[in-house]
Motif scaffolding. Structure first.
Motif, PDB file in Angstrom:
ATOM      1  N   LEU A 138       2.500   1.773  -3.330  1.00 46.68           N
ATOM      2  CA  LEU A 138       1.510   2.277  -4.281  1.00 46.68           C
ATOM      3  C   LEU A 138       1.305   3.776  -4.095  1.00 46.68           C
ATOM      4  O   LEU A 138       1.209   4.544  -5.067  1.00 46.68           O
ATOM      5  N   GLY A 139       1.264   4.220  -2.827  1.00 43.57           N
ATOM      6  CA  GLY A 139       1.111   5.645  -2.554  1.00 43.57           C
ATOM      7  C   GLY A 139       2.307   6.456  -3.001  1.00 43.57           C
ATOM      8  O   GLY A 139       2.151   7.568  -3.524  1.00 43.57           O
ATOM      9  N   SER A 181      -8.358   5.989 -11.531  1.00 43.10           N
ATOM     10  CA  SER A 181      -8.756   5.764 -10.139  1.00 43.10           C
ATOM     11  C   SER A 181      -9.578   4.492 -10.001  1.00 43.10           C
ATOM     12  O   SER A 181      -9.466   3.777  -8.988  1.00 43.10           O
ATOM     13  N   TRP A 217       0.834  -1.212   0.000  1.00 47.88           N
ATOM     14  CA  TRP A 217       0.000   0.000   0.000  1.00 47.88           C
ATOM     15  C   TRP A 217       0.867   1.260   0.000  1.00 47.88           C
ATOM     16  O   TRP A 217       0.613   2.212  -0.736  1.00 47.88           O
ATOM     17  N   TRP A 225       0.370   6.413 -10.630  1.00 43.43           N
ATOM     18  CA  TRP A 225      -0.710   5.534 -10.178  1.00 43.43           C
ATOM     19  C   TRP A 225      -0.938   4.446 -11.236  1.00 43.43           C
ATOM     20  O   TRP A 225      -0.714   4.668 -12.421  1.00 43.43           O
ATOM     21  N   TRP A 257      -6.751   5.907  -2.278  1.00 45.09           N
ATOM     22  CA  TRP A 257      -5.620   5.219  -1.656  1.00 45.09           C
ATOM     23  C   TRP A 257      -5.681   5.335  -0.136  1.00 45.09           C
ATOM     24  O   TRP A 257      -5.494   4.351   0.577  1.00 45.09           O
ATOM     25  N   LEU A 314      -7.863   1.724   0.584  1.00 45.61           N
ATOM     26  CA  LEU A 314      -6.881   0.667   0.408  1.00 45.61           C
ATOM     27  C   LEU A 314      -6.000   0.439   1.626  1.00 45.61           C
ATOM     28  O   LEU A 314      -5.081  -0.377   1.593  1.00 45.61           O
ATOM     29  N   LEU A 329      -7.293   1.635  -9.764  1.00 41.81           N
ATOM     30  CA  LEU A 329      -6.743   1.552  -8.413  1.00 41.81           C
ATOM     31  C   LEU A 329      -7.712   0.808  -7.488  1.00 41.81           C
ATOM     32  O   LEU A 329      -7.292  -0.019  -6.665  1.00 41.81           O
ATOM     33  N   SER A 363      -7.560   9.546  -7.039  1.00 44.47           N
ATOM     34  CA  SER A 363      -6.762   8.349  -6.740  1.00 44.47           C
ATOM     35  C   SER A 363      -6.121   8.450  -5.359  1.00 44.47           C
ATOM     36  O   SER A 363      -6.058   7.456  -4.616  1.00 44.47           O
TER      37      SER A 363
END
Length: 479
Positions: free
Chosen positions: A73-74, A86, A70, A82, A209, A213, A89, A205
């Motif tokens: 990904l951020g 979105s 996670w 990304w 996140w 997520l 994602l 997005s």
């Protein structure tokens, strides 16, 4: 879909982590048959089975892997990488979480309490007047004994919804219904976040996140089925509906008033799930401006209809008395009171311990009142700035969760969702992300809280951390 090798590795790590968490749920989770590690609290690791220890290892590895995936990904998103749109994602997050949807709850046994509270209502009993054991719920054995004789502190909307899902048949049917209700809440949150994030200047997005997520959302919303996920979805939806409409829209006037009515109904439903959602109400009113009275009429009517139409009335008000009985350092004011109490014990004044905790909690409520006043004044002064109003709302919600007498990790779900859509400062967003991870690890997979196992250590650690923050926040003298 994910052409970059790093992105593919990150997504794969998240998928493996989801499988590990699901395995942990079966081996050491909050199983309906009872606690798989009942001896852990008093006897330590030597008093539990090998399968439980394997499940605990899966829990730790799964949370660690999810957090790393996670976070990576951020970081990729912060660099403008990304994984697609979105919605793509969200697809990544869904792939990570899919194993949890077919596994028992993790981190809490509250889902069984919800089911029993709904069963009491369907049986014609008052869940605000008795505990689940007192009413004879057939699934009482799955509920933590601590809550057997405690009336539900949740609002009539929560009881009504959980009562409806118990009609699906048996405890497993009720759990399936609660999972469907949670998925509905997450879907609503995914739909409401984009307009609110855009209005506050946050990329969609980035909002997804931080709100959807996180390991906190995975463990305590999608897996543990806490109704705080519904509070989060309804709060964000109410704020989105309250957004100002553009004057140039042909039907802007009618749409604006319908938005006000919708915001009033939705925020009333949020309060009807959990009373702490009431802190969202004044910020919705500020966003609505002159349309506030439409929301007020609709909200009061909706709340009255649910309360008295369900036959539950206002019994939840009296039931709130039992919510502060637990003493845990996860609540900072309680931690300070505990630390002072331990010092009193050392000097032979054990009779002052309860008073120390009560004083700490009282100071916490004073601090909460100060934060609330600041938030409302700040939002009112900057009422033309949507982002400022919603950010103030999110921080007051966070303060309400942290400064109350008791804090559980899932209490962070609602403020996290609002701040994900509104907070624009990168440093503060990082701190919110770190807090989400910290909250996720505050419980073990079977529902036993880490604060229960580390009372003195945790109390002094939190108190020391608060002192450090206070010292560093002190205004520096200038030459």
């Amino acid at each position: 879909m994910l052409p970059h090798p790093t992105s593919r590795a990150t997504v794969a790590l998240g998928c493996v982590s989801g499988v590990l968490l699901a395995a942990s749920a079966y081996l050491a989770g909050a199983l309906p048959a009872g606690d798989p590690g009942p001896g852990l609290r008093l006897g330590g690791f030597g008093a539990v089975s090998g399968s439980f220890l394997l499940g605990l290892a899966c829990w730790l590895a799964g949370l660690a892997g999810w957090t790393v995936a996670w976070w990576r990904l951020g970081r990729a998103g912060a660099a403008g990488r990304w994984p697609g749109s979105s919605w793509r994602l969200l697809a990544v997050g869904a792939a990570w979480a899919a194993p949890l949807l077919v596994a028992p709850p993790l981190g809490s046994r509250d889902a069984y309490a919800y089911a029993c509270q709904g069963w009491l209502w369907r049986a014609g009993l008052d869940p605000y007047a008795m505990g689940v054991a007192d009413g004879g719920c057939p699934w009482t054995a799955a509920v933590p004994e601590l809550w057997w004789h405690t009336p539900t502190p949740y609002g009539p909307v929560a009881v009504l919804l959980t009562g409806l899902v118990t009609a699906l048949g048996g405890l497993l049917g009720a759990l399936a219904g609660l999972r469907l209700l949670t998925l509905t809440a997450v879907t609503l949150l995914a739909l409401a976040l984009p307009p609110l994030a855009r209005a506050c200047g946050v990329p969609v997005s980035a909002a997804y996140w931080l709100a959807l997520l996180t390991p906190l959302t995975a463990a305590h919303a999608l897996s543990a089925l806490h109704n705080d996920a519904l509070v989060a979805a309804l709060s964000v939806t109410a704020l989105a509906l309250a957004l100002p409409h553009r004057p140039r829209d042909r039907d802007g006037g009618a749409a604006a008033w319908w938005g006000a009515v919708g915001a009033g109904v939705v925020v009333a439903c949020a309060v009807g799930v959990k009373v702490t959602a009431v802190v969202v109400v004044p910020f919705v009113v500020i966003l609505l401006g002159r349309r506030w009275w439409g929301a007020a009429v609709a909200g009061i009517a909706a709340f009255a209809a649910v309360s008295f139409g369900s036959g539950l009335g206002l019994g939840w008000v009296a039931a709130l008395r039992g919510t502060g009985e637990l003493v845990q350092w996860s609540s900072p004011p309680t931690a300070v009171g505990m630390a002072v109490g331990y010092v009193f014990r050392l000097v032979g004044r054990g009779e002052w311990v309860d008073a120390a905790v009560a004083e700490g909690r009282a100071l916490g409520l004073v601090a909460l009142a100060a934060v609330g006043v600041w938030g409302l004044v700040h939002a009112w002064r900057r009422r033309g700035d949507v982002g400022a109003v919603v950010r103030a709302c999110g921080w007051v919600m966070a303060a309400t969760a942290l400064l109350g007498p008791v804090f559980y990790p899932w209490y962070a779900l609602a403020p996290l969702a609002v701040l994900a859509a509104a907070e624009t400062d990168p440093r503060r967003r990082r701190w919110v992300a770190v807090a989400a991870v910290a909250c996720a690890v505050l419980t073990l997979p079977n529902g036993l809280g880490v604060p229960v196992l580390t009372k003195a250590v945790g109390a002094f650690a939190v108190t020391a951390a608060l002192i450090v923050v206070a010292v560093r926040s002190r205004p520096r003298a200038t030459a």
